[in-house]
Structures are given as structure tokens and as C-alpha cells.
Design a protein around this motif. Sequence first.
Motif, mmCIF file in Angstrom:
data_model
loop_
_atom_site.group_PDB
_atom_site.id
_atom_site.type_symbol
_atom_site.label_atom_id
_atom_site.label_comp_id
_atom_site.label_asym_id
_atom_site.label_seq_id
_atom_site.Cartn_x
_atom_site.Cartn_y
_atom_site.Cartn_z
ATOM 1 N N GLN A 290 7.238 17.795 15.031
ATOM 2 C CA GLN A 290 7.421 18.622 16.234
ATOM 3 C C GLN A 290 8.787 19.313 16.208
ATOM 4 O OE1 GLN A 290 7.432 16.533 19.987
ATOM 5 N NE2 GLN A 290 6.686 18.347 21.054
ATOM 6 N N ARG A 291 9.847 18.579 15.851
ATOM 7 C CA ARG A 291 11.190 19.171 15.787
ATOM 8 C C ARG A 291 11.260 20.300 14.777
ATOM 9 N NH1 ARG A 291 12.618 13.893 15.833
ATOM 10 N NH2 ARG A 291 13.264 13.852 13.655
ATOM 11 N N LEU A 292 10.453 20.222 13.732
ATOM 12 C CA LEU A 292 10.482 21.242 12.685
ATOM 13 C C LEU A 292 9.449 22.345 12.905
ATOM 14 C CD1 LEU A 292 11.003 18.927 9.577
ATOM 15 C CD2 LEU A 292 12.722 20.236 10.845
ATOM 16 N N GLY A 293 8.754 22.311 14.032
ATOM 17 C CA GLY A 293 7.776 23.354 14.342
ATOM 18 C C GLY A 293 6.416 23.126 13.731
ATOM 19 N N GLY A 294 6.104 21.886 13.416
ATOM 20 C CA GLY A 294 4.828 21.571 12.789
ATOM 21 C C GLY A 294 4.037 20.555 13.581
ATOM 22 N N ASP A 295 3.177 19.827 12.867
ATOM 23 C CA ASP A 295 2.292 18.861 13.510
ATOM 24 C C ASP A 295 2.023 17.705 12.546
ATOM 25 O OD1 ASP A 295 0.631 17.794 15.488
ATOM 26 O OD2 ASP A 295 -1.117 18.914 14.799
ATOM 27 N N SER A 296 1.883 16.514 13.089
ATOM 28 C CA SER A 296 1.481 15.346 12.321
ATOM 29 C C SER A 296 -0.010 15.138 12.563
ATOM 30 C CB SER A 296 2.280 14.113 12.773
ATOM 31 O OG SER A 296 1.835 12.979 12.075
ATOM 32 N N LEU A 297 -0.792 15.132 11.493
ATOM 33 C CA LEU A 297 -2.244 15.050 11.609
ATOM 34 C C LEU A 297 -2.763 13.620 11.646
ATOM 35 C CD1 LEU A 297 -3.059 17.844 9.009
ATOM 36 C CD2 LEU A 297 -2.762 18.071 11.483
ATOM 37 N N GLY A 298 -2.013 12.687 11.070
ATOM 38 C CA GLY A 298 -2.436 11.298 11.000
ATOM 39 C C GLY A 298 -1.976 10.698 9.694
ATOM 40 N N TRP A 299 -2.482 9.503 9.398
ATOM 41 C CA TRP A 299 -2.080 8.816 8.182
ATOM 42 C C TRP A 299 -3.264 8.114 7.539
ATOM 43 C CZ3 TRP A 299 -2.848 3.543 7.967
ATOM 44 C CH2 TRP A 299 -2.958 2.859 9.187
ATOM 45 N N ASP A 300 -3.083 7.811 6.273
ATOM 46 C CA ASP A 300 -4.014 6.945 5.573
ATOM 47 C C ASP A 300 -3.195 6.052 4.653
ATOM 48 O OD1 ASP A 300 -3.417 8.707 3.450
ATOM 49 O OD2 ASP A 300 -5.390 9.621 3.446
ATOM 50 N N ALA A 301 -3.838 5.058 4.103
ATOM 51 C CA ALA A 301 -3.163 4.142 3.196
ATOM 52 C C ALA A 301 -4.025 3.951 1.966
ATOM 53 C CB ALA A 301 -2.896 2.807 3.883
ATOM 54 N N LEU A 302 -3.352 3.812 0.833
ATOM 55 C CA LEU A 302 -4.032 3.675 -0.449
ATOM 56 C C LEU A 302 -3.582 2.399 -1.138
ATOM 57 C CD1 LEU A 302 -2.869 6.906 -0.142
ATOM 58 C CD2 LEU A 302 -4.744 7.103 -1.736
ATOM 59 N N ALA B 145 0.858 -1.184 0.000
ATOM 60 C CA ALA B 145 0.000 0.000 0.000
ATOM 61 C C ALA B 145 0.894 1.234 0.000
ATOM 62 C CB ALA B 145 -0.894 0.003 1.241
ATOM 63 N N VAL B 146 0.321 2.361 -0.369
ATOM 64 C CA VAL B 146 1.012 3.636 -0.219
ATOM 65 C C VAL B 146 0.607 4.174 1.143
ATOM 66 C CG1 VAL B 146 1.291 5.988 -1.081
ATOM 67 C CG2 VAL B 146 1.031 4.085 -2.696
ATOM 68 N N LEU B 147 1.552 4.189 2.067
ATOM 69 C CA LEU B 147 1.321 4.769 3.389
ATOM 70 C C LEU B 147 1.573 6.265 3.257
ATOM 71 C CD1 LEU B 147 0.700 4.456 6.388
ATOM 72 C CD2 LEU B 147 3.112 3.891 6.750
#
Length: 146
Positions: free
Chosen positions: A120-132, A55-57
Motif C-alpha cells: 500500500q505504501r508503495l502504491g500497490g497491492d498484496s494479493l495473498g500468499w502461498d507456501a511451498l 517452507a518457502v513462504l
Amino acid sequence: MGFLDRVRDLVRKPKEPPLSIDSPGLEVVVEAFDVAEADSAALARSPGWVAEKPAVLRHHLRLPPGRVAEAAKVLAQDGWALGGPEAPTGGTVLVHARRVQVLDALHCAQERSRMAGLAQRLGGDSLGWDALQPGTAGQAPGDSIA
């Protein structure tokens, strides 16, 4: 199974083209955007996901525009491609880290944690993931990335 049996199987079975992050006809088969939900639970509730197939993660990240190149460089070391940036909001842009792999709960959880730490280290946020995965049956509008 003898040699001739294996040759017959190879001749009978049509080969699937290798999956890439840009393969046509990809559709979302599993989503994990709730941090309270285990990745194993997200995979278990996804009837469209085929566990044995690659899958494409795709991780959804919000990053400051000036840090996108740095993120791309770090992620490329492990075979991730960073797509975007797009949709500027509140000083950040939405980008997608994408890689082809066979999914399992352990690796999804490890990568979710890794993406959260990087963002977080880059001053951002991870929203989540999906797979295709490839498919056309039951595709909803907006599910395809092709």
C-alpha cells in the motif's frame, strides 16, 4: 539417550539438504488468497503441509514498476528475496517476496499484514500468499516453481 545412541541416530538418518527459495521440486502445499479467511484456517485445511518442516513462504504483490527496487531493499533487511517483476497489468507488475521459514498461523498473519502495508505504501497491492515444500506426490501442473 546416551552419546553413542545419538551418534548412531546421526549415522542412520540421511541428512536432508537445507531448503532454499530455489530448491528443486518445491510444490504449493497451502494457499491464502482470501482476506476473509484466517491464516490458521488456511493452514488447517492444507493436508500437504508438514508443520515441523521449513517452507518457502511466498507473498504475491502487485507493485508499480518504479517501486520494485525500493520494495526489494526494504524486504531484504528481514531476509526476504523479491523475485520478478513479471506480468505487467494496469501499470503494475507481479512480484514474489520469498523466504524460508517454519510456518505457523501467527507469523503468517503478521507477514501478511506487513506485506499489505508495504504494498500500500508503495502504491500497490498484496494479493495473498502461498507456501511451498519439497515433494513430488500429487503435484499438479503449475504448482512447482523449480
